[in-house]
Write a protein that holds these residues in place. Structure first.
Motif: not given
Length: 184
Positions: A134-144, A153-165
């Motif tokens: 469901l998600h596409q990682a743009i970057t990974m940041i160290e956060n203890p 953080d969400v840069m752009q929301k995703g959407y599904t149509l009838n349960g399909r991405l």
């Protein structure tokens, strides 16, 4: 034995032999006919099963076509949703822009309600575990302070149509902090 009796025995044997040959030929013909009937029944059952499969596949294809016919249109509308959300985020909350903000908010609300009526649902994974389906990682940041693979953080929301991405959510994911070996 008399000559006449020998002739009768020979005639009887010949007649019996002919009857046996005729019965053997009839039995062979009957077996062939039964084998052919069995083969034709098998073919008929296979054809009926194939027709049921074709009918079921066609029904599923039609159902999917109805269910996902709006996919291209919904993808185009998502661009409009994104632009309205960016416009709202960029517009200052001042008295001079209040009317414009309210109009944009009403338009965005109406558009999202319309999309929701057609089963287009947002995917907003903030704080959830990263899901590559469901998600596409743009970057990974160290956060203890966060567990590894948590959406920061969400840069752009995703959407599904009838349960399909339709579109994956573009996210920033935590790596977790640098591990310190306390035994060293």
């Amino acid at each position: 034995m008399s000559e006449e009796q020998k002739v009768q025995d020979e005639t009887l044997e010949q007649a019996t032999g002919q009857d046996t040959a005729e019965e053997q030929g009839a039995d062979d013909a009957l077996e062939q006919a039964q084998a052919e009937v069995a083969e034709l029944k098998d073919q008929m059952l296979r054809i009926q099963a194939e027709m049921q499969n074709v009918r079921r596949r066609a029904e599923l294809d039609v159902e999917k076509a109805h269910k996902f016919a709006l996919e291209k249109f919904a993808n185009e509308m998502l661009t409009t949703v994104d632009n309205l959300e960016r416009g709202l985020a960029a517009a200052p909350e001042e008295e001079a822009t209040q009317a414009i903000r309210e109009g944009m908010e009403m338009t965005l609300t109406a558009l999202l309600a319309s999309l929701q009526r057609f089963n287009v649902e947002p995917v907003d994974p903030a704080g959830q575990t990263f899901n590559p389906e469901l998600h596409q990682a743009i970057t990974m940041i160290e956060n203890p302070s966060l567990a590894p693979n948590t959406v920061m953080d969400v840069m752009q929301k995703g959407y599904t149509l009838n349960g399909r991405l339709l579109r994956p959510a573009m996210v920033v994911v935590s790596k977790g902090g640098a591990q310190i070996d306390e035994q060293a």
